[in-house]
Design an enzyme around this catalytic site. Structure first.
Site, PDB file in Angstrom:
ATOM      1  N   HIS A 193      34.273  38.468  37.982  1.00 21.45           N
ATOM      2  CA  HIS A 193      34.269  37.922  39.137  1.00 21.45           C
ATOM      3  C   HIS A 193      33.506  38.986  39.954  1.00 21.45           C
ATOM      4  CE1 HIS A 193      36.061  36.268  43.364  1.00 21.45           C
ATOM      5  NE2 HIS A 193      34.776  35.907  42.993  1.00 21.45           N
ATOM      6  N   ASN A 202      41.318  37.162  46.482  1.00 19.05           N
ATOM      7  CA  ASN A 202      41.522  35.878  47.117  1.00 19.05           C
ATOM      8  C   ASN A 202      43.086  35.154  47.192  1.00 19.05           C
ATOM      9  OD1 ASN A 202      38.914  35.290  47.747  1.00 19.05           O
ATOM     10  ND2 ASN A 202      38.524  34.326  45.788  1.00 19.05           N
ATOM     11  N   SER A 206      35.435  32.072  40.889  1.00 22.41           N
ATOM     12  CA  SER A 206      36.300  32.491  41.954  1.00 22.41           C
ATOM     13  C   SER A 206      37.338  31.644  42.284  1.00 22.41           C
ATOM     14  CB  SER A 206      35.137  32.667  43.433  1.00 22.41           C
ATOM     15  OG  SER A 206      34.872  31.345  43.936  1.00 22.41           O
ATOM     16  N   GLU A 263      36.444  41.833  39.695  1.00 21.12           N
ATOM     17  CA  GLU A 263      37.654  41.390  39.197  1.00 21.12           C
ATOM     18  C   GLU A 263      37.351  41.106  37.419  1.00 21.12           C
ATOM     19  OE1 GLU A 263      40.420  39.572  42.376  1.00 21.12           O
ATOM     20  OE2 GLU A 263      38.760  38.449  41.717  1.00 21.12           O
TER      21      GLU A 263
END
Length: 509
Positions: free
Chosen positions: A142, A192, A121, A154
């Site tokens: 991910h 993120n 991550s 992802e």
């Protein structure tokens, strides 16, 4: 091909790994579970069996689907048992050396055509692939926790990743019923990275003292439509998770001002105030339930109310605000200048109340501003300046709350609470698009599914108006001289040209 991955190896059978195994097995992929911890893989399979059984009992899946998924879950006693896999996903500890060593070990086991994927991550996929004999077959995959419910994945291309590897992984993700989004190997990838704007800007406002924690959360939840306020969300995630990510992305982007963390969360982390898990964060919790959550500000009693004079930046806003004031029963003055008794209600974009009072030539003691970027039927935000009188503040609050809609009064700030937060959310998404980290569709889908925003940030920017967002950012930048508010070139160009933020640029070369 969508069915090119028939056998998948899963290394690391914790909560994340088990979730990945579950959706793969339900999609008809044979999954080999391996964990270096003695008995962990078998425990994971047993737990998955119980999970699938509960889903069948609730009618979420059929008995036949449950049996088929269980048939697809196999425990691998050794890494060597993964030799015939088409794909191996690692979901081990978030440590670069451990992940890099595992992939190098797997290269000695699997076939030349096997894809090696990391569920990292926060680490660089390129760095993890370094040392592999064939880094072209290494990619990021991910998932988000809980995997069966978080329906975005992802797919990350490292510098050496072969395009077909990403293509095959996207097809695999689609087979599981999740939405695959493709990203370049950059800090935070899409979700993120884009998520930095929401919590970081809330902390900046808290540091500036313009509003209390609960006021910030209520404005953004009720007025802007976010599912949770940013400080509520930080408490849910836990600062032991969130603060290191803030610092990591800030440092990985070489102290880019847009991602600057707050000293407050570092202090709270040091003091053990992590959020729900520790019983104390921005709020206090008992048995997992908040005991001092956001509360409405008490509504003052003011009678009779003064006449109201309003000023806005465009005719549509004037019509909207004047209709509300009249509907609430106030006398609306229509002269070019307010009378000496009038409450002056201004509706600026990007300005603080002091600058707005100067711009519209009003007496600051009788002046407050209202944010028209949010849904006024759900919540209303008023902003005072340092000279606003108590009588004017109370009169404005009483008037705007007279139909039962929540009102929050904040201190003087560029861009209110919602304007500056939404502008930052949109601007950061524009910057991600400008850097070609992902397509506009993938940015919007990733953020909406991964962060639970009401809309994708680029579509949201279109709905709010690119020119309006640009104006907010330009004014905040001019007033604060803080580089965090500088507009992205992607936003500026589209606002000037009058086109959608979702408009992709023509290919070059």
């Amino acid at each position: 091909m969508a069915d090119s991955i028939k056998i998948m190896g899963l290394v690391g059978t914790g909560v994340m790994g088990a979730g990945i195994a579950q959706i793969a097995a339900q999609a008809g992929v044979l999954v080999r579970l391996f964990d270096a911890r003695n008995g962990a893989a078998q425990t994971a399979r047993d737990n998955l069996g119980a999970t699938l059984s509960k889903l069948a009992a609730k009618g979420k899946i059929t008995q036949a689907a449950m049996d088929a998924a269980l048939e697809n879950l196999h425990v691998a006693a050794t890494v060597e048992a993964l030799h015939d896999c088409d794909l191996v996903v690692e979901a081990i500890v978030e440590n670069l050396d451990a992940k890099r060593g595992l992939l190098q070990q797997l290269e000695g086991v699997v076939s030349a055509g096997c894809i090696l994927a990391t569920n990292t991550s926060s680490l660089s996929v390129t760095a993890i692939a370094t040392g592999c004999q064939h880094p072209e077959r290494v990619a990021g995959l991910h998932f988000f926790n809980p995997v069966p419910l978080m329906r975005v994945v992802e797919v990350i291309d490292g510098l050496a990743t072969a395009p077909k590897v990403g293509d095959d992984l996207l097809a695999f993700v689609a087979r599981t019923g999740h939405r695959g989004v493709r990203a370049k190997d950059t800090p935070g990838f899409i979700v993120n990275h884009a998520g930095r704007a929401y919590g970081t800007e809330a902390l900046k406002m808290l540091d500036e003292g313009i509003a209390e924690r609960g006021d910030i959360d209520r404005i953004l939840r009720e007025g802007a439509g976010f599912r949770m306020g940013p400080l509520e969300l930080l408490d849910l995630t836990g600062l032991d998770v969130s603060h290191p990510v803030m610092e990591s992305i800030y440092n990985q982007f070489y102290q880019e001002a847009r991602y600057k963390p707050s000293p407050l969360t570092r202090q709270m982390l040091a003091g053990g105030r992590l959020g729900r898990k520790s019983g104390q964060g921005f709020y206090r919790y008992e048995n997992g339930q908040v005991v001092d959550g956001p509360q409405p500000q008490p509504v003052p009693s003011v009678k009779p109310l003064p006449p109201v004079w309003i000023a806005t930046e465009n005719a549509d806003d004037y019509e909207r605000l004047s209709a509300l004031v009249i509907e609430l029963g106030a006398h609306l003055e229509s002269a070019a200048q307010p009378s000496p008794e009038a409450l002056c209600l201004l509706a600026p974009y990007g300005l603080d109340a002091t600058s707005a009072s100067e711009r519209f030539h009003t007496d600051p003691a009788r002046t407050l501003c209202i944010d028209l970027l949010t849904d006024l039927s759900r919540h209303r935000t008023l902003m005072q300046n340092p000279l606003t009188s108590t009588a004017s503040r109370d009169a404005a609050h009483a008037l705007l709350a007279s139909d039962g809609v929540g009102v929050t009064v904040i201190g003087d700030s560029v861009g209110f609470v919602a304007q500056r937060t939404l502008a930052m959310v949109v601007n950061l998404a524009c910057d991600i698009a400008q850097q070609r980290i992902a397509s506009v569709d993938d940015i919007d889908q990733a953020v909406q599914l991964g962060l639970g925003y009401p809309q994708g940030p680029l579509a949201w920017g279109d709905a709010l108006g690119p020119r309006r967002i640009l104006t907010i950012l330009q004014r905040m930048s001019e007033l604060t001289h803080d580089p965090r508010y500088r507009p992205s070139p992607w936003l500026r160009r589209r606002a000037v040209l009058g086109i959608s933020l979702r408009h992709e640029e023509p290919a070059v070369g």
